[in-house]
Enzyme design. Structure first.
Site, PDB file in Angstrom:
ATOM      1  N   GLU A  34      -2.347  11.356   0.820  1.00  0.00           N
ATOM      2  CA  GLU A  34      -2.108  12.302  -0.264  1.00  0.00           C
ATOM      3  C   GLU A  34      -2.384  13.711   0.254  1.00  0.00           C
ATOM      4  O   GLU A  34      -3.378  13.932   0.948  1.00  0.00           O
ATOM      5  CB  GLU A  34      -3.026  12.007  -1.452  1.00  0.00           C
ATOM      6  CG  GLU A  34      -2.770  10.655  -2.105  1.00  0.00           C
ATOM      7  CD  GLU A  34      -1.427  10.571  -2.798  1.00  0.00           C
ATOM      8  OE1 GLU A  34      -0.881  11.623  -3.216  1.00  0.00           O
ATOM      9  OE2 GLU A  34      -0.903   9.449  -2.925  1.00  0.00           O
ATOM     10  N   HIS A  76       6.595   9.068  -0.792  1.00  0.00           N
ATOM     11  CA  HIS A  76       6.593   8.284  -2.027  1.00  0.00           C
ATOM     12  C   HIS A  76       7.987   8.210  -2.636  1.00  0.00           C
ATOM     13  O   HIS A  76       8.402   7.189  -3.166  1.00  0.00           O
ATOM     14  CB  HIS A  76       5.616   8.879  -3.044  1.00  0.00           C
ATOM     15  CG  HIS A  76       4.194   8.556  -2.754  1.00  0.00           C
ATOM     16  ND1 HIS A  76       3.219   9.517  -2.722  1.00  0.00           N
ATOM     17  CD2 HIS A  76       3.578   7.384  -2.492  1.00  0.00           C
ATOM     18  CE1 HIS A  76       2.064   8.947  -2.446  1.00  0.00           C
ATOM     19  NE2 HIS A  76       2.244   7.663  -2.298  1.00  0.00           N
ATOM     20  N   ASP A  86       7.448  13.153  -4.848  1.00  0.00           N
ATOM     21  CA  ASP A  86       6.664  13.684  -3.739  1.00  0.00           C
ATOM     22  C   ASP A  86       6.930  12.921  -2.434  1.00  0.00           C
ATOM     23  O   ASP A  86       7.308  11.766  -2.485  1.00  0.00           O
ATOM     24  CB  ASP A  86       5.169  13.655  -4.088  1.00  0.00           C
ATOM     25  CG  ASP A  86       4.618  12.252  -4.282  1.00  0.00           C
ATOM     26  OD1 ASP A  86       5.205  11.464  -5.036  1.00  0.00           O
ATOM     27  OD2 ASP A  86       3.591  11.943  -3.671  1.00  0.00           O
TER      28      ASP A  86
END
Length: 181
Positions: A34, A76, A86
């Site tokens: 992330e 993703h 994203d």
């Protein structure tokens, strides 16, 4: 700063319902990274140089440790296009591909084929290429437009409209031709 949020012995639910090639629900088959960003529903911003350098550093370590091929460095939106946007169109995929993180195509920058419609036969070829690249397409499903947008978001970020044109076909064909290294 790089932070390990989930110890390696656990499976994180970072991918959620997902698909790539013949693999479904990639949570236990993948490593989620992330990167701090406000995202599309807020003030989606460019990724900083520090973020990109940290990502490159981490990705190279993970690729070496787990023998991950560049073609398997995904976003993703690649694996869950119906739910995710994203890392998005501002993510530096081309730069990272030069670092052997992810893949990129090798075409003329200024394609004049943007927005040039293609016949149904060529659209079918494009769908075939998408599947060969790894995108999951479901027959007679609403996800087709989402998959095309995910492809555009990653490989043609200047025009994300979900419409298949000559440029999309050329990019997908070139990715196949380059062997998806």
């Amino acid at each position: 700063e790089i932070i390990n949020m989930v110890p390696n012995k656990f499976v994180a639910w970072h991918a959620g319902v997902s698909c790539w090639k013949n693999h479904k629900n990639l949570n236990d088959k993948s490593i989620g990274i992330e990167i701090q960003n406000s995202g599309h529903s807020n003030k989606y911003e460019r990724f900083s140089i520090k973020q990109v350098k940290s990502l490159s550093f981490l990705a190279k370590i993970l690729k070496k440790k787990y023998h991950i091929k560049s073609k398997n460095c995904l976003g993703h939106s690649d694996i869950a296009p119906n739910r995710k946007k994203d890392p998005g169109e501002k993510f530096p995929w081309k730069y990272l591909a030069k670092q052997k993180i992810g893949i990129w195509y090798n075409l003329n920058k200024n394609s004049k084929n943007r927005n040039v419609n293609i016949p149904l036969k060529e659209k079918k070829i494009f769908y075939f290429y998408l599947k060969k690249i790894g995108y999951c397409l479901k027959k007679k499903s609403k996800n087709t437009n989402s998959v095309v947008r995910a492809f555009q978001r990653r490989f043609r970020s200047k025009l994300i409209n979900g419409k298949i044109d000559k440029e999309c076909l050329e990019i997908s064909k070139n990715l196949i031709k380059c062997g998806l290294n």
